[in-house]
Every structure is written in structure tokens, then in C-alpha cells.
Design a protein around this motif. Structure first.
Motif, mmCIF file in Angstrom:
data_model
loop_
_atom_site.group_PDB
_atom_site.id
_atom_site.type_symbol
_atom_site.label_atom_id
_atom_site.label_comp_id
_atom_site.label_asym_id
_atom_site.label_seq_id
_atom_site.Cartn_x
_atom_site.Cartn_y
_atom_site.Cartn_z
ATOM 1 N N LEU A 1 4.236 10.071 -11.535
ATOM 2 C CA LEU A 1 3.076 10.579 -12.272
ATOM 3 C C LEU A 1 2.885 12.076 -12.109
ATOM 4 O O LEU A 1 2.812 12.816 -13.090
ATOM 5 N N MET A 2 2.787 12.549 -10.880
ATOM 6 C CA MET A 2 2.533 13.962 -10.647
ATOM 7 C C MET A 2 3.701 14.823 -11.107
ATOM 8 O O MET A 2 3.521 15.946 -11.582
ATOM 9 N N ALA A 3 4.914 14.307 -10.996
ATOM 10 C CA ALA A 3 6.094 15.073 -11.397
ATOM 11 C C ALA A 3 6.170 15.237 -12.910
ATOM 12 O O ALA A 3 6.575 16.296 -13.415
ATOM 13 N N ASP A 4 5.768 14.197 -13.663
ATOM 14 C CA ASP A 4 5.915 14.232 -15.114
ATOM 15 C C ASP A 4 4.674 14.759 -15.842
ATOM 16 O O ASP A 4 4.773 15.221 -16.986
ATOM 17 N N LEU A 5 3.507 14.688 -15.207
ATOM 18 C CA LEU A 5 2.271 15.129 -15.867
ATOM 19 C C LEU A 5 1.489 16.100 -14.980
ATOM 20 O O LEU A 5 0.303 15.890 -14.682
ATOM 21 N N PRO A 6 2.098 17.205 -14.561
ATOM 22 C CA PRO A 6 1.373 18.143 -13.677
ATOM 23 C C PRO A 6 0.250 18.890 -14.382
ATOM 24 O O PRO A 6 -0.698 19.341 -13.739
ATOM 25 N N SER A 7 0.331 19.034 -15.701
ATOM 26 C CA SER A 7 -0.704 19.778 -16.427
ATOM 27 C C SER A 7 -1.952 18.945 -16.692
ATOM 28 O O SER A 7 -3.003 19.495 -17.008
ATOM 29 N N ALA A 8 -1.853 17.625 -16.580
ATOM 30 C CA ALA A 8 -2.989 16.751 -16.873
ATOM 31 C C ALA A 8 -3.617 16.149 -15.617
ATOM 32 O O ALA A 8 -4.830 15.988 -15.539
ATOM 33 N N ILE A 9 -2.804 15.829 -14.624
ATOM 34 C CA ILE A 9 -3.283 15.112 -13.440
ATOM 35 C C ILE A 9 -3.542 16.089 -12.301
ATOM 36 O O ILE A 9 -2.680 16.884 -11.936
ATOM 37 N N GLU A 10 -4.751 16.024 -11.759
ATOM 38 C CA GLU A 10 -5.131 16.861 -10.620
ATOM 39 C C GLU A 10 -4.576 16.303 -9.320
ATOM 40 O O GLU A 10 -3.965 17.010 -8.527
ATOM 41 N N LYS A 11 -4.772 15.003 -9.096
ATOM 42 C CA LYS A 11 -4.275 14.359 -7.882
ATOM 43 C C LYS A 11 -4.255 12.845 -8.083
ATOM 44 O O LYS A 11 -4.959 12.301 -8.935
ATOM 45 N N VAL A 12 -3.427 12.181 -7.290
ATOM 46 C CA VAL A 12 -3.332 10.724 -7.276
ATOM 47 C C VAL A 12 -3.552 10.282 -5.831
ATOM 48 O O VAL A 12 -2.759 10.621 -4.947
ATOM 49 N N ILE A 13 -4.633 9.554 -5.591
ATOM 50 C CA ILE A 13 -5.034 9.205 -4.225
ATOM 51 C C ILE A 13 -4.956 7.693 -4.033
ATOM 52 O O ILE A 13 -5.499 6.931 -4.848
ATOM 53 N N PRO A 14 -4.319 7.218 -2.963
ATOM 54 C CA PRO A 14 -4.283 5.775 -2.691
ATOM 55 C C PRO A 14 -5.622 5.273 -2.160
ATOM 56 O O PRO A 14 -6.417 6.041 -1.607
ATOM 57 N N PHE A 15 -5.877 3.998 -2.342
ATOM 58 C CA PHE A 15 -7.085 3.390 -1.787
ATOM 59 C C PHE A 15 -6.807 1.938 -1.430
ATOM 60 O O PHE A 15 -5.858 1.316 -1.942
ATOM 61 N N THR A 16 -7.609 1.421 -0.527
ATOM 62 C CA THR A 16 -7.637 -0.012 -0.240
ATOM 63 C C THR A 16 -9.044 -0.502 -0.520
ATOM 64 O O THR A 16 -10.012 0.246 -0.395
ATOM 65 N N GLN A 17 -9.169 -1.740 -0.920
ATOM 66 C CA GLN A 17 -10.485 -2.278 -1.255
ATOM 67 C C GLN A 17 -10.521 -3.758 -0.938
ATOM 68 O O GLN A 17 -9.571 -4.499 -1.214
ATOM 69 N N MET A 18 -11.633 -4.196 -0.349
ATOM 70 C CA MET A 18 -11.744 -5.579 0.097
ATOM 71 C C MET A 18 -13.188 -6.047 -0.032
ATOM 72 O O MET A 18 -14.125 -5.294 0.251
ATOM 73 N N LEU A 19 -13.346 -7.292 -0.475
ATOM 74 C CA LEU A 19 -14.666 -7.902 -0.531
ATOM 75 C C LEU A 19 -15.063 -8.378 0.857
ATOM 76 O O LEU A 19 -14.282 -9.044 1.550
#
Length: 401
Positions: free
Chosen positions: A82-100
Motif C-alpha cells: 500500500l505505502m509503496a504504490d500509493l505514497p501520494s494518497a496514504i499518510e500512514k497504515v497502522i496495525p491494530f488489535t480489537q477484542m470484545l
């Protein structure tokens, strides 16, 4: 000639009409300016809140289950392009975990969606919405048993900063943890405040027995000038693995975006109504000036003036009235807007408007475009009214009279 006509008209009836028209244009201009800045302010503030907590897009794996965040995992290699192919559109890509989780207090039990935030990323935007306390410590070598939840949940469960609560997971296995409340935030957005809490991402990885590289998904943050359109979504989809889904934030929080669309529609109707009234007022003033100056029109025609020259004099005086009215309107509108932006004099009910005060967006675009709209609309109204008068041969009628 137009200046002489205006100076000689100070004591006649049309001068009074001109002052009334100037006042009405000033009030209309101020109203349109304030309405546009308030509308954009609502859009910016609510969009900022939503994207701060949920990004512009979310990447997660198809689980086939009803639960929104089942322990399915996403690897960094699946989204690395993502970041390599769309550097002009994407600011950052951050991982997350989520649980109920279920959170237990002396008051009762409440279900929450606990989101684990990345220790490597910077979360200064989230800190802007903290009422008291801080985010969980992310700089420690190991995960911390800390929790940050909303002001709504804290009040509902009678939790204060520094209290310890017991939470337990439901899926895949039942596990208990004692977490300390280190921060309380508030957005006034019910879909966020009623459900979402934050912890260290490594805590949820530990509860799921995951490695450090395994997460529930990734959040995509776009650059400020990029809009999360369907075309951009179609561009991103081929860059991620086929078993992943790309969820637009606008779809997740569609209630708020629908509310903004209703406000925009109402504001548009309001602006069109003001422009219609101002246009009719300007045209009526033009006709009054023409009728009152019938003797002057006859003399000018006798001296050899063309119809276009007579109409140019009237148009010049009308445009001068329009510009003066717009100038006063800008002074009034911008003055009130800056007072609201700095002192927040007008407050709102957060349950209805999702914020405590009327937001003002004082950007040059929010000032320039309404002014262009007002001037262009009223100029067109004047031009076509003069054209209509020409077709009806009003000047010849006045000359004969």
C-alpha cells in the motif's frame, strides 16, 4: 456620469431604497458567510473525530462469523504494497488489535470493544480528545495492564481515573485481567463513546497467544487533501490479498455522514432563499431608479445617448450598491465568526449536535467561494433584468412620457 447621478440622488426616494438594499445585501452576505463556515466547521470537526479513531479505511480479514472482530489474523506482508504504490494518497497504515470484552464494576457489567493501539505509532491526535489522564503506556518493554475508556462509559459504570476494573474475554477462551483506568476521553459521538476503549496492542496479542506480527487488521489514514472516494477504494483493493476486506469508515459511521448531508441540504436551501430575495431586491431597486430618473433619461436620449449607455449608468450604480453591501456583510460576518471561533459564545447540546459549541471553519476558501457565489448570482440577476427592460423598450416609454 454615474457618479454625478449618484451624488445628485442623495435626497431623492431612490437613495433611501439604495440604503435599504445595501443593508439587506450586507445582512444576506453575513448570513451566507456564517452558514457556509458553520457547515464546513461541522463537516471538518465530525470527520476529524471519526478518522482520528477509525481512520479513512480499515483492512480486516473475512471471518464468516457474526462477531465483528473474531481472532482472525492479518500479516504485514498482506498489506505491505500500500505505502509503496500509493505514497501520494496514504499518510500512514497502522496495525491494530480489537477484542470484545466484558467490564465488571460494582455498578454492573458492560460490553466494550477494546482496541489495541500500536506501540510504534504516534497517537497525538487521540490525545486531543482526552478529558483527564493519558493513553496506556506504550514505551515499556512489555505490555501494560492499562485501559483508556470514554467519559460516557466512566459515568455509566461509576469509574474514575485511577480505578481498577476486571475485564474478561469471551472468545476464543474466557480470560480475566485486572486493568487500571489511566485515561478518559470524550468525542460526543455515541457510536464511539458507548463502545470503544483503548489498551496496549500487545495485551490483546497476549490474550490471543499471537506473535508480535499478528494483528486483527490495519487502519489506513489518508493525507489531508485526499478524499476517501469509491475510485480510491477500487485502487486500493488490488493491492491487498484477496481474503481481506476493505471497509470505508463512512460506511461504518454512516449515521453521522447522513446527518451531515441533511445539514448541507438545509444550508443549501437557506442560501438559495437568501440569494433569491437579494436578487429580487436588486432588480426592484434598478426599476425604481429607472422610473425616478425618467426626466434624466429623456434628456440623455435627446443629447444622443444610446440605450446601452443609459443602462450602463444604471448597472454601474447597482453594482456599486452591491459591492458596498457585500463589503459591510463581510465585515459583519467575519467579525461574528472570529468571535465565535475564539470565544465559543454560542453553545450546543452535545446529545443533538455531537459537540459543545458551534464550530467555525475560517479558511480562505470558505470566505472566497460564498462571496463569488453572491456576486455572480446578483450580477446575473441585474444583467438579465436590464436585458428584459431593453426588450420592453422602457426607455422609449419614459422618453415619450
Amino acid at each position: 456620469m454615474a457618479n454625478r447621478v449618484r451624488q445628485r440622488s442623495s435626497g431623492v426616494f431612490s437613495a433611501t431604497i439604495s440604503k435599504i438594499v445595501t443593508l439587506s445585501i450586507a445582512i444576506g452576505t453575513a448570513a451566507i458567510l456564517i452558514a457556509s463556515m458553520v457547515l464546513i466547521g461541522f463537516q471538518k470537526e465530525i470527520t476529524k473525530k471519526i478518522t482520528t479513531f477509525a481512520g479513512d479505511f480499515e483492512i480486516a480479514k473475512y471471518s464468516g462469523l457474526v462477531a465483528p472482530y473474531t481472532p482472525t489474523s492479518v500479516q504485514v506482508g498482506q498489506v505491505s504494497r500500500l505505502m509503496a504504490d500509493l505514497p501520494s494518497a496514504i499518510e500512514k497504515v497502522i496495525p491494530f488489535t480489537q477484542m470484545l470484552m466484558l467490564i465488571h464494576t460494582s455498578v454492573g457489567v458492560e460490553g466494550i470493544s477494546c482496541k489495541g493501539i500500536d506501540p510504534i505509532a504516534v497517537h497525538t491526535a487521540l490525545e486531543e480528545y482526552l478529558v483527564v489522564g493519558r493513553l496506556p503506556h506504550l514505551t515499556k518493554a512489555t505490555y501494560q495492564n492499562e485501559l483508556c475508556l470514554s467519559h460516557h462509559l466512566a459515568q455509566k459504570l461509576s469509574i474514575a481515573l485511577g480505578d481498577s476494573v476486571v475485564v474478561h474475554t469471551v472468545h476464543p477462551t474466557v480470560r480475566y485481567r485486572k486493568l487500571k483506568i489511566v485515561g478518559i476521553y470524550c468525542t460526543y459521538l455515541s457510536d464511539i463513546d458507548e463502545n470503544l476503549a483503548f489498551c496496549d496492542m500487545r495485551l490483546i496479542q497476549r490474550l490471543n497467544n499471537w506473535s508480535a506480527e499478528t494483528v486483527n487488521g490495519y487502519t489506513i489514514f489518508l493525507k489531508d487533501y485526499v478524499t476517501p472516494t469509491k475510485a480510491l477504494r477500487d485502487t486500493i483493493l488490488p493491492l491487498i490479498d484477496y481474503d481481506l476486506r476493505l471497509i470505508p469508515t463512512q460506511r461504518k459511521y454512516i449515521t453521522f455522514y447522513d446527518w451531515l448531508a441533511i445539514i448541507q441540504k438545509n444550508t443549501t436551501i437557506f442560501v438559495l432563499f437568501i440569494l433569491l430575495v437579494a436578487g429580487c431586491t436588486m432588480v426592484a431597486t434598478l426599476i425604481v431608479q429607472l422610473m425616478e430618473r425618467s426626466y434624466m433619461v429623456a434628456i440623455l436620449k435627446a443629447l444622443g445617448a444610446y440605450d446601452g449607455q443609459v443602462y450602463a449608468i444604471l448597472l454601474y450604480n447597482s453594482l456599486r450598491t452591491l459591492c458596498i453591501g457585500m463589503l459591510y456583510g463581510n465585515i459583519l460576518g467575519l467579525g461574528l465568526s472570529f468571535l465565535q471561533a475564539h470565544y465559543r459564545c454560542i453553545t450546543l447540546e452535545p446529545a443533538l449536535y455531537y459537540m459543545r459549541y458551534v464550530p467555525i471553519y475560517t479558511h480562505w476558501k470558505a470566505i472566497l467561494f460564498p462571496n463569488l457565489l453572491i456576486f455572480t448570482t446578483l450580477f446575473i440577476a441585474l444583467y438579465f433584468s436590464l436585458k428584459w427592460l431593453r426588450q420592453k423598450k422602457i426607455i422609449e416609454t419614459l422618453q415619450e412620457g
